[in-house]
Design a protein around this motif. Sequence first.
Motif, mmCIF file in Angstrom:
data_model
loop_
_atom_site.group_PDB
_atom_site.id
_atom_site.type_symbol
_atom_site.label_atom_id
_atom_site.label_comp_id
_atom_site.label_asym_id
_atom_site.label_seq_id
_atom_site.Cartn_x
_atom_site.Cartn_y
_atom_site.Cartn_z
ATOM 1 N N ASP A 1 40.277 21.876 -15.796
ATOM 2 C CA ASP A 1 41.527 21.216 -15.409
ATOM 3 C C ASP A 1 41.912 20.190 -16.464
ATOM 4 O OD1 ASP A 1 42.296 22.452 -13.155
ATOM 5 O OD2 ASP A 1 41.394 21.012 -11.763
ATOM 6 N N ASN A 2 43.221 20.060 -16.706
ATOM 7 C CA ASN A 2 43.740 19.062 -17.642
ATOM 8 C C ASN A 2 43.352 19.328 -19.093
ATOM 9 O OD1 ASN A 2 44.935 17.761 -15.571
ATOM 10 N ND2 ASN A 2 43.952 15.778 -15.893
ATOM 11 N N TYR B 1 42.593 9.089 -19.876
ATOM 12 C CA TYR B 1 42.395 10.469 -19.398
ATOM 13 C C TYR B 1 41.386 10.453 -18.257
ATOM 14 C CZ TYR B 1 38.482 9.743 -22.510
ATOM 15 O OH TYR B 1 37.384 9.204 -23.124
ATOM 16 N N ASP B 2 41.419 11.506 -17.437
ATOM 17 C CA ASP B 2 40.463 11.615 -16.332
ATOM 18 C C ASP B 2 39.251 12.427 -16.759
ATOM 19 O OD1 ASP B 2 42.057 10.164 -14.577
ATOM 20 O OD2 ASP B 2 43.280 11.946 -14.139
ATOM 21 N N PHE C 1 43.612 20.234 -22.876
ATOM 22 C CA PHE C 1 44.704 20.029 -23.800
ATOM 23 C C PHE C 1 44.196 20.288 -25.215
ATOM 24 C CE2 PHE C 1 46.148 16.941 -26.907
ATOM 25 C CZ PHE C 1 47.472 17.338 -27.020
ATOM 26 N N SER D 1 40.821 16.289 -23.110
ATOM 27 C CA SER D 1 41.392 16.027 -21.791
ATOM 28 C C SER D 1 42.774 15.437 -21.965
ATOM 29 C CB SER D 1 40.525 15.016 -21.042
ATOM 30 O OG SER D 1 39.403 15.655 -20.522
ATOM 31 N N LYS D 2 43.711 15.898 -21.145
ATOM 32 C CA LYS D 2 45.093 15.421 -21.254
ATOM 33 C C LYS D 2 45.119 13.890 -21.227
ATOM 34 C CE LYS D 2 48.620 16.105 -18.299
ATOM 35 N NZ LYS D 2 48.941 16.914 -17.129
#
Length: 422
Positions: free
Chosen positions: A403-404, A342-343, A406, A335-336
Amino acid sequence: MKVLVVGNGGREHAIIKTLLKSDKIDKIYALSGNGGIASDATIVNIDVKDVIKVASWAKENAIDFAVVAPDDPLVLGAVDLLEEKGIPCFGPNKKAAIIEGSKIFSKNLMKKYNIPTAKYETFSNMESALKYLDTQEMPIVIKADGLALGKGVIIAETLDSAKEAVRSMMQDKVFGASGSNIVIEEFLTGPEVSVLSFTDGKTLIPMVSSMDHKRALDNDKGLNTGGMGTVAPNPYYTEEIAKECMETIFIPTMEAMNKEGRTFKGCLYFGLMLTPKGPKVIEYNCRFGDPETQVVLPLLKTDLFEIFKAVAEERLSSTNVEFYDKSACCVIMASKGYPEKYDKGFEIKFNGDKENIFVAGAKLDNGKLLTNGGRVLGVTAIADDLKTAIEKAYKKVETVWFDNAFYRKDIGQRALKANGEK
Ligand code: AMP
Ligand code: GLY
């Protein structure tokens, strides 16, 4: 056969997916597993560190064999408790798990038995540690004695930052009790190689070698992480070096543990650095590495459960352990923001098959798989050569979406360069 796998990350998912290939197993329980593992095993919601509860649950549920994968329950004696209840296990007991549980123990073991490692001193007093630093060359490496979620190692470039690291461990206790005692050691250079091995204390069989990518960003920049990707085999680990490691490190370590009355049975992990003065031990782990396991086990030809049983029954010498002569690459999708902030909670979608996709941080919510950690999953691909394995892994990454998301774009490039390829 009812098998229990203790742990909840990508490594455990890889162990479970590999065990599922065995026709000797009827059912696998994952304690506590995760939302992704839930498609391959029955989840048991108990904290892996609550080792008394783990053992009682296993007994009550008539588990035939247990695999304890993470460092914490091993160091806390999960295997001892399970064996007391008559459940055979793969994994070292508490006395042997100290090889990872205490860096001071492992450094002193290597010194006593002449196993090559970085020169070091140990300290339980901060003032002595600070004084010692004044006499040393930089960079220098400072390590908390105990388990610190893989974060207890600081490489200090300057005397000031070295002193700050010592104060943060010994005075501010950033790693809790793990930093009450520390190791200060010489900074080594050279390519790093991870070698996992099966051992029953009498025989030691190394698995295919691998290479981790610990930094968060491309070109080995950014913060240290739990690992952003791996490849196997590691091209730096030639047959000649493998032979040298077997003679000077692997067998001597197995025998040293026997002599200390701490026979090690399970997966012994050697973190090595190939220095200009020969291979040296950077660290021992008392368990499978994560994410090394995600490239090593997909290359295993032999039934993993047969090997686990052979180790538990101390008959590894008569067991054939074979690996495919292929290459593997694992790209971790995180996660980014990882490894910092991070979320969580983004839905994960798969547009391709889930073969060799190992979920690390996800939970099920109303039938949806949501991200629930920094490292979300690992995508592994296998091919006849490393270059193709890397290409396949990155193609497969495109079939996974959240989503997000990475990931590093250069997993395996260092290994390709070592091979003289680009
Ligand atoms: P560890 O948590 O022991 O695996 O250490 C984390 C990382 O720190 C290793 O993978 C190495 O890259 C680095 N490291 C540890 N000890 C040394 C050392 N003596 N010299 C250079 N690098 C080291
Ligand atoms: N990948 C290193 C470890 O499992 O500690």
